[in-house]
Design a protein around this motif. Structure first.
Motif, PDB file in Angstrom:
ATOM      1  N   ALA A  60       0.820  -1.215   0.000  1.00  0.00           N
ATOM      2  CA  ALA A  60       0.000   0.000   0.000  1.00  0.00           C
ATOM      3  C   ALA A  60       0.853   1.265   0.000  1.00  0.00           C
ATOM      4  N   LYS A  61       1.992   1.220   0.677  1.00  0.00           N
ATOM      5  CA  LYS A  61       2.858   2.395   0.785  1.00  0.00           C
ATOM      6  C   LYS A  61       3.889   2.482  -0.339  1.00  0.00           C
ATOM      7  N   GLY A  62       3.876   1.520  -1.237  1.00  0.00           N
ATOM      8  CA  GLY A  62       4.825   1.529  -2.346  1.00  0.00           C
ATOM      9  C   GLY A  62       6.209   1.029  -1.987  1.00  0.00           C
ATOM     10  N   LYS A  63       6.390   0.538  -0.763  1.00  0.00           N
ATOM     11  CA  LYS A  63       7.714   0.094  -0.332  1.00  0.00           C
ATOM     12  C   LYS A  63       8.134  -1.196  -1.037  1.00  0.00           C
ATOM     13  N   LEU A  64       7.184  -2.103  -1.257  1.00  0.00           N
ATOM     14  CA  LEU A  64       7.554  -3.358  -1.914  1.00  0.00           C
ATOM     15  C   LEU A  64       7.988  -3.095  -3.349  1.00  0.00           C
ATOM     16  N   LYS A  65       7.266  -2.255  -4.062  1.00  0.00           N
ATOM     17  CA  LYS A  65       7.618  -1.980  -5.458  1.00  0.00           C
ATOM     18  C   LYS A  65       8.997  -1.342  -5.544  1.00  0.00           C
ATOM     19  N   ALA A  66       9.291  -0.417  -4.627  1.00  0.00           N
ATOM     20  CA  ALA A  66      10.599   0.234  -4.632  1.00  0.00           C
ATOM     21  C   ALA A  66      11.700  -0.770  -4.324  1.00  0.00           C
ATOM     22  N   ALA A  67      11.457  -1.653  -3.345  1.00  0.00           N
ATOM     23  CA  ALA A  67      12.468  -2.648  -2.979  1.00  0.00           C
ATOM     24  C   ALA A  67      12.696  -3.631  -4.119  1.00  0.00           C
ATOM     25  N   LEU A  68      11.631  -4.020  -4.805  1.00  0.00           N
ATOM     26  CA  LEU A  68      11.775  -4.948  -5.923  1.00  0.00           C
ATOM     27  C   LEU A  68      12.507  -4.292  -7.089  1.00  0.00           C
ATOM     28  N   ALA A  69      12.242  -3.021  -7.316  1.00  0.00           N
ATOM     29  CA  ALA A  69      12.937  -2.306  -8.391  1.00  0.00           C
ATOM     30  C   ALA A  69      14.439  -2.276  -8.130  1.00  0.00           C
ATOM     31  N   ARG A  70      14.815  -2.050  -6.881  1.00  0.00           N
ATOM     32  CA  ARG A  70      16.240  -2.057  -6.535  1.00  0.00           C
ATOM     33  C   ARG A  70      16.831  -3.455  -6.670  1.00  0.00           C
ATOM     34  N   ALA A  71      16.039  -4.448  -6.307  1.00  0.00           N
ATOM     35  CA  ALA A  71      16.538  -5.821  -6.320  1.00  0.00           C
ATOM     36  C   ALA A  71      16.708  -6.363  -7.735  1.00  0.00           C
ATOM     37  N   PHE A  72      15.702  -6.161  -8.569  1.00  0.00           N
ATOM     38  CA  PHE A  72      15.730  -6.764  -9.896  1.00  0.00           C
ATOM     39  C   PHE A  72      16.456  -5.914 -10.932  1.00  0.00           C
ATOM     40  N   LYS A  73      16.477  -4.596 -10.722  1.00  0.00           N
ATOM     41  CA  LYS A  73      17.174  -3.702 -11.660  1.00  0.00           C
ATOM     42  C   LYS A  73      16.754  -3.995 -13.099  1.00  0.00           C
ATOM     43  N   THR A  74      15.448  -3.993 -13.320  1.00  0.00           N
ATOM     44  CA  THR A  74      14.918  -4.356 -14.631  1.00  0.00           C
ATOM     45  C   THR A  74      13.870  -3.342 -15.054  1.00  0.00           C
ATOM     46  N   GLY A  75      13.035  -3.701 -15.989  1.00  0.00           N
ATOM     47  CA  GLY A  75      12.004  -2.806 -16.482  1.00  0.00           C
ATOM     48  C   GLY A  75      10.840  -2.686 -15.523  1.00  0.00           C
ATOM     49  N   PRO A  76       9.677  -2.275 -16.030  1.00  0.00           N
ATOM     50  CA  PRO A  76       8.492  -2.112 -15.181  1.00  0.00           C
ATOM     51  C   PRO A  76       8.137  -3.391 -14.437  1.00  0.00           C
ATOM     52  N   ILE A  77       7.713  -3.223 -13.184  1.00  0.00           N
ATOM     53  CA  ILE A  77       7.329  -4.344 -12.330  1.00  0.00           C
ATOM     54  C   ILE A  77       5.854  -4.223 -11.983  1.00  0.00           C
TER      55      ILE A  77
END
Length: 242
Positions: A60-77
């Protein structure tokens, strides 16, 4: 846990724990996040060790999406709206599959009389009850287990699973599975590991009822101090270190 167990870092908490305690998230080819609780999907994985409530808050707070973006270093998630449901269902399935496997290999008993006999003779390492098992039946087997363990007067007792007998019967391929007993030490450990992870995620924290496998009151996220001598991935992806 031993010094050679793979250690991973939770991308939300930043804490390190044995891989078996965490949940692996992976990406589909189109960038959708999905649970990989058996850690079999190819490519990079990101690991989490939070409860369902904590995960829902992070989404809900967008923390998971941000953490996944840092982890995967890929395109849209893309994070599915039902990701928490998907994880809970996958963890439940893992527990039921593990119980079914132990049943097929002869490490598991059903039937109150057989379980009671094993418990009183000190051959029982883990005791489980269906969610709809009767209180009297549970108490009788719990007491038999304490007698067999020479722990009368203690709080040692079986764990009431969050699934009814009908679900257990299907998983084990047997009829009317009300109680389950594990009679082999390693089998009890394997079941305990999958159970601990599931119960932690869904927010149920009873101590697993076995002296040999999981410490009383242990959390699924067993934090490993930095420099403990275990190999850990340096970045948040925590890739496989076989």
């Amino acid at each position: 846990m031993n010094a050679h167990d793979p250690i991973r870092r939770c991308i939300l908490l930043g804490e390190r724990a044995p891989r078996e305690s965490l949940i692996r998230l992976a990406l589909s080819p189109d960038g959708a996040v999905f649970p990989d609780v058996r850690a079999k999907a190819p490519g990079r994985g990101a690991w989490i060790g939070v409860t369902r409530a904590e995960l829902e808050s992070a989404i809900a707070k967008g923390k998971l999406k941000a953490a996944l973006a840092r982890a995967f270093k890929t395109g849209p998630i893309a994070i599915p709206d039902d990701l928490p449901d998907m994880i809970a269902a996958a963890l439940e399935r893992a527990v039921l599959d593990r119980l079914g496997l132990e049943a097929r290999t002869g490490n598991l008993l059903t039937g109150a009389e057989k379980i009671e006999a094993a418990a009183r003779s000190g051959k029982l390492h883990l005791l489980l009850h269906a969610a709809d098992a009767g209180t009297d039946g549970n108490r009788k087997l719990d007491q038999a287990w304490r007698v067999g363990k020479d722990e009368e007067g203690s709080d040692l007792r079986g764990l009431a699973l969050p699934v009814p007998r009908t679900i257990l019967a299907v998983a084990l391929g047997r009829q009317n599975v009300v109680h389950i007993g594990l009679t082999e030490r390693d089998a009890a450990r394997r079941v305990s590991e999958t159970l601990t992870r599931w119960l932690h995620f869904i927010g149920s924290h009873p101590a697993l009822p076995t002296c040999e496998t999981v410490s009383q009151g242990a959390s699924a996220l067993q934090i490993i101090p930095t420099g403990a001598g275990n190999s850990v991935a340096d970045d948040d992806t925590c890739e496989e270190l076989e």
